[in-house]
Design a protein around this motif. Sequence first.
Motif, short mmCIF file in Angstrom:
data_model
loop_
_atom_site.label_atom_id
_atom_site.label_comp_id
_atom_site.label_asym_id
_atom_site.label_seq_id
_atom_site.Cartn_x
_atom_site.Cartn_y
_atom_site.Cartn_z
N LEU A 194 0.99 52.81 -34.62
CA LEU A 194 0.92 52.54 -33.17
C LEU A 194 0.14 51.25 -32.90
O LEU A 194 0.52 50.47 -32.02
CB LEU A 194 0.26 53.72 -32.45
CG LEU A 194 1.10 55.00 -32.36
CD1 LEU A 194 0.23 56.16 -31.89
CD2 LEU A 194 2.28 54.79 -31.42
N LEU A 195 -0.94 51.03 -33.64
CA LEU A 195 -1.73 49.82 -33.45
C LEU A 195 -0.93 48.58 -33.83
O LEU A 195 -1.05 47.52 -33.17
CB LEU A 195 -3.02 49.89 -34.29
CG LEU A 195 -4.08 50.87 -33.77
CD1 LEU A 195 -5.24 50.98 -34.76
CD2 LEU A 195 -4.60 50.44 -32.40
N LEU A 196 -0.10 48.67 -34.86
CA LEU A 196 0.74 47.54 -35.23
C LEU A 196 1.75 47.23 -34.13
O LEU A 196 1.93 46.07 -33.74
CB LEU A 196 1.47 47.83 -36.55
CG LEU A 196 2.49 46.77 -36.99
CD1 LEU A 196 1.80 45.44 -37.24
CD2 LEU A 196 3.25 47.23 -38.22
N ILE A 197 2.40 48.26 -33.61
CA ILE A 197 3.37 48.06 -32.52
C ILE A 197 2.69 47.44 -31.32
O ILE A 197 3.22 46.51 -30.69
CB ILE A 197 4.04 49.41 -32.15
CG1 ILE A 197 4.90 49.90 -33.31
CG2 ILE A 197 4.88 49.26 -30.88
CD1 ILE A 197 5.43 51.31 -33.12
N PHE A 198 1.52 47.96 -30.96
CA PHE A 198 0.79 47.43 -29.82
C PHE A 198 0.47 45.94 -30.01
O PHE A 198 0.67 45.13 -29.11
CB PHE A 198 -0.51 48.22 -29.62
CG PHE A 198 -1.36 47.73 -28.48
CD1 PHE A 198 -1.09 48.15 -27.18
CD2 PHE A 198 -2.41 46.85 -28.69
CE1 PHE A 198 -1.86 47.69 -26.12
CE2 PHE A 198 -3.18 46.40 -27.64
CZ PHE A 198 -2.91 46.81 -26.35
N ALA A 199 -0.03 45.58 -31.20
CA ALA A 199 -0.39 44.19 -31.48
C ALA A 199 0.83 43.28 -31.40
O ALA A 199 0.76 42.17 -30.84
CB ALA A 199 -1.04 44.08 -32.86
N LEU A 200 1.95 43.72 -31.92
CA LEU A 200 3.17 42.92 -31.87
C LEU A 200 3.66 42.71 -30.44
O LEU A 200 4.08 41.61 -30.07
CB LEU A 200 4.27 43.59 -32.70
CG LEU A 200 4.10 43.54 -34.23
CD1 LEU A 200 5.11 44.45 -34.91
CD2 LEU A 200 4.23 42.10 -34.74
N VAL A 201 3.58 43.76 -29.62
CA VAL A 201 4.01 43.66 -28.23
C VAL A 201 3.12 42.69 -27.45
O VAL A 201 3.61 41.83 -26.71
CB VAL A 201 4.01 45.05 -27.56
CG1 VAL A 201 4.21 44.93 -26.05
CG2 VAL A 201 5.10 45.93 -28.16
N VAL A 202 1.80 42.80 -27.64
CA VAL A 202 0.89 41.90 -26.94
C VAL A 202 1.10 40.46 -27.38
O VAL A 202 1.13 39.54 -26.56
CB VAL A 202 -0.58 42.33 -27.18
CG1 VAL A 202 -1.54 41.29 -26.60
CG2 VAL A 202 -0.84 43.68 -26.55
N GLN A 203 1.26 40.26 -28.70
CA GLN A 203 1.48 38.91 -29.21
C GLN A 203 2.77 38.31 -28.66
O GLN A 203 2.81 37.14 -28.25
CB GLN A 203 1.54 38.94 -30.74
CG GLN A 203 1.58 37.57 -31.39
CD GLN A 203 0.28 36.82 -31.23
OE1 GLN A 203 -0.66 37.04 -31.96
NE2 GLN A 203 0.23 35.91 -30.27
N ALA A 204 3.83 39.11 -28.62
CA ALA A 204 5.11 38.63 -28.09
C ALA A 204 5.00 38.31 -26.60
O ALA A 204 5.57 37.31 -26.13
CB ALA A 204 6.19 39.69 -28.32
N ALA A 205 4.26 39.11 -25.86
CA ALA A 205 4.10 38.88 -24.43
C ALA A 205 3.33 37.59 -24.17
O ALA A 205 3.68 36.81 -23.26
CB ALA A 205 3.38 40.06 -23.79
N MET A 206 2.30 37.32 -24.96
CA MET A 206 1.52 36.09 -24.78
C MET A 206 2.38 34.87 -25.05
O MET A 206 2.24 33.83 -24.38
CB MET A 206 0.29 36.10 -25.69
CG MET A 206 -0.74 37.15 -25.30
SD MET A 206 -2.27 37.08 -26.25
CE MET A 206 -3.00 35.56 -25.63
#
Length: 281
Positions: A65-77
């Motif tokens: 879940l932490l990996l998915i969260f990090a990827l989503v935030v990075q993509a959004a930025m």
Amino acid sequence: MLNRLDNWLTHHSDHPDLRGGRRFLTEFWFFGLKEARACLFAGLFFIAMFVVPREGWAGMARYDLLLIFALVVQAAMLAYGFETWDEVKSITLFHVIGFALEVFKTSGSIQSWAYPGAGYTKLFGVPLFTGFMYAAVGSYIIQAWRLFNIKIQSHPPYWLATLAALLVYANFFTHHYIGDYRGYIGAFILGLYARTTVYFTPYDRVRKMPLLLAFVLIGFFIWLAENIGTFAGVWQYPNQLGAWSAVHISKWSAWSLLVIMTFVIVANLKHIKHTIAISRD
């Protein structure tokens, strides 16, 4: 919304009427706001460490879940223009460098720390999200550079700065076999950056401080964040297996050295190089 926030934080005309305590409080307030904004990725990531349950959620393990969260935030930025592709390339490099260090430090022969939780996205026993903890440092420096309009005076030649960064990284591995030369490397870095000054704008006026002091302060706050991460049980040092205890203070110096290595990578970005004045003597 964040674009408007960034414009509000960075565009201020001079206010000569601000003096004494009012000026100090105003500049301190905006300094804090800019620091919080620069820590957007890191802050969200560490909040997620506490919010995501240790046992996971919806059938997914905590580390996944932490990996998915990090990827989503990075993509959004990236999608919303808060980071450029060049900056993402550098952040990816931080991710790779950090993950390689994690694999070594958690290996069976070293076991400096461990990730005891389960997860499908673990490689060599290390969750893939861990690289984002190092990438968060790079993201912070990149964002702070923009928000504070940072300029560097009397920066050492790039080849010397790169040599220092390579020595720092190598020592994280070699000290397990040939001794810890952190003190010698630190002395070399002290001499290298002794005259280097960072100029930054908290509110409407340019301020300055020794770059070495900035390295130490950033390292200290990362050390605090590491205490939070271990308290949340995301990873553990051997002395924390029975009951949690504070991360040893020596990790502060290790993080400060890692910040220097990260700074060297960021300083090589094309749009940042023009804000750095190299020492010629």
